[in-house]
Design an enzyme around this catalytic site. Structure first.
Site, PDB file in Angstrom:
ATOM      1  CG  ASP A   1      -1.598   1.240   1.515  1.00  0.00           C
ATOM      2  OD1 ASP A   1      -2.276   1.718   0.592  1.00  0.00           O
ATOM      3  OD2 ASP A   1      -1.481   1.794   2.635  1.00  0.00           O
TER       4      ASP A   1
ATOM      5  CG  ASP B   1      -1.730   7.691   0.231  1.00  0.00           C
ATOM      6  OD1 ASP B   1      -0.930   8.629   0.193  1.00  0.00           O
ATOM      7  OD2 ASP B   1      -2.403   7.325  -0.757  1.00  0.00           O
TER       8      ASP B   1
ATOM      9  N   GLY C   1     -10.365   7.096  -1.456  1.00  0.00           N
ATOM     10  CA  GLY C   1     -10.462   7.800  -2.738  1.00  0.00           C
ATOM     11  C   GLY C   1     -10.840   9.254  -2.531  1.00  0.00           C
ATOM     12  N   GLY C   2     -10.064  10.158  -3.131  1.00  0.00           N
ATOM     13  CA  GLY C   2     -10.277  11.581  -2.916  1.00  0.00           C
ATOM     14  C   GLY C   2     -11.611  12.089  -3.445  1.00  0.00           C
TER      15      GLY C   2
ATOM     16  CG  HIS D   1      -9.634  14.382  -7.053  1.00  0.00           C
ATOM     17  ND1 HIS D   1      -8.984  13.541  -7.928  1.00  0.00           N
ATOM     18  CD2 HIS D   1      -9.296  13.972  -5.803  1.00  0.00           C
ATOM     19  CE1 HIS D   1      -8.301  12.653  -7.221  1.00  0.00           C
ATOM     20  NE2 HIS D   1      -8.476  12.884  -5.948  1.00  0.00           N
TER      21      HIS D   1
HETATM   22  C1  XBP Z   1      -5.267   6.326   0.626  1.00  0.00           C
HETATM   23  C2  XBP Z   1      -6.463   7.063   0.263  1.00  0.00           C
HETATM   24  C3  XBP Z   1      -6.405   8.020  -0.819  1.00  0.00           C
HETATM   25  C4  XBP Z   1      -5.801   9.372  -0.524  1.00  0.00           C
HETATM   26  C5  XBP Z   1      -6.294  10.373  -1.553  1.00  0.00           C
HETATM   27  O1  XBP Z   1      -5.320   5.051   0.025  1.00  0.00           O
HETATM   28  O2  XBP Z   1      -7.513   6.827   0.802  1.00  0.00           O
HETATM   29  O3  XBP Z   1      -7.735   8.221  -1.181  1.00  0.00           O
HETATM   30  O4  XBP Z   1      -6.189   9.853   0.754  1.00  0.00           O
HETATM   31  O5  XBP Z   1      -5.926  10.021  -2.820  1.00  0.00           O
HETATM   32  P1  XBP Z   1      -4.112   3.964   0.197  1.00  0.00           P
HETATM   33  P2  XBP Z   1      -6.656  10.638  -4.124  1.00  0.00           P
HETATM   34  O6  XBP Z   1      -3.764   3.887   1.666  1.00  0.00           O
HETATM   35  O7  XBP Z   1      -4.718   2.706  -0.348  1.00  0.00           O
HETATM   36  O8  XBP Z   1      -2.955   4.425  -0.625  1.00  0.00           O
HETATM   37  O9  XBP Z   1      -7.128  12.021  -3.774  1.00  0.00           O
HETATM   38  O10 XBP Z   1      -5.611  10.633  -5.195  1.00  0.00           O
HETATM   39  O11 XBP Z   1      -7.816   9.724  -4.443  1.00  0.00           O
HETATM   40 MG    MG Z   2      -2.972   3.150   3.476  1.00  0.00          MG
END
Ligand code: XBP
Ligand code: MG
Length: 246
Positions: A9, A11, A52-53, A82
């Protein structure tokens, strides 16, 4: 069966990106668009349950500003805000504002040295992944990962298993060949449902979550190497066979 691949993963797992990266970028984009929305840290932790943002913005509007969603251009505004958020986030990352979490770079290097294939399975936008990997690992950083599954390539985001299944299909691997590394209960659920043994490494805002579906939970990846992952993988094999046969 030897461990053939590890799927990471992004983030919260590779880097603590949410509060100082994504949240700041969302707020900047809201202000630039003239939207009177502001996500403080506590609000944002709550909103992280929606992955997802674009989905997160829509969820927030539904609860605090339902009139906004009634606008005929609401979808277009969300898409534009976005896109601006992504540009702002990439800018913050390229400034070096968000480092990798402790132990991440060494683990990636060790796995590569051990001949274990690497991939990414994330909800975030592909440009965000490129920015993080090239800024922190160097210009070739993204190429360390054989497959990058990111963003809207699958319609159902985590906790759905779809992004892990998408990555495994491209690698021509069975879930029994690989492990996942995740920071959140939502992410562990996605990997577990896909049949993967999963290591949890909670980040700042996920420490209190339930990680009972993970085969091991560690506070960070400092000192963790290929040998540790192979050990957890071997220990988890009977469990995973039960899951995939069920
Ligand atoms: C992390 C998320 C993402 C980011 C925002 O997902 O939930 O939605 O916060 O990204 P992961 P976007 O831990 O699976 O990486 O704004 O580009 O959608
Ligand atoms: Mg994560």
């Amino acid at each position: 069966m030897p461990l053939r691949a590890v799927i990471f993963d992004v983030d919260g797992t590779l880097a603590d990106t949410e509060q100082t990266g994504h949240r700041v970028a969302f707020n900047g984009a809201f202000a630039a668009a003239g939207l009177h929305w502001h996500w403080d840290e506590a609000t944002y932790v709550d909103l992280l349950k929606v992955t997802g943002g674009k989905e997160r913005i829509r969820h927030y509007a539904r609860h605090v500003d339902p009139g906004f969603l009634a606008r005929p251009d609401a979808g277009a505004v969300i898409a534009a805000v976005h896109a601006d958020k992504t540009a702002r986030y990439v800018g913050l990352i390229e400034q070096g504002r968000v480092p990798l979490r402790p132990g991440v770079a060494d683990l990636l290097i060790d796995l590569r040295g051990a001949g274990i294939r690497l991939a990414i399975a994330t909800t975030t936008t592909p440009a965000n992944v490129t920015a993080l990997l090239t800024t922190t690992l160097g210009p070739t950083g993204e190429r360390w990962f054989e497959v990058v599954g990111a963003g809207d390539v699958v319609p159902a985001k985590k906790p759905a298993p779809d992004i892990y299944e998408w990555v495994l299909a491209r690698m021509q691997l069975s879930p029994r060949d690989a492990m996942a590394v995740e920071d959140s209960a939502v992410g562990v659920a996605a990997a577990h449902t896909a049949g993967l043994a999963t290591i949890a490494t909670p980040c700042g805002h996920t420490r209190a979550e339930d990680f009972t579906q993970a085969v091991a939970t560690v506070p960070d990846l400092l000192g963790i190497g290929a040998a540790d992952l192979r050990e957890w993988y071997a220990a988890a094999s009977p469990t995973r066979q039960t899951i995939t046969q069920a």
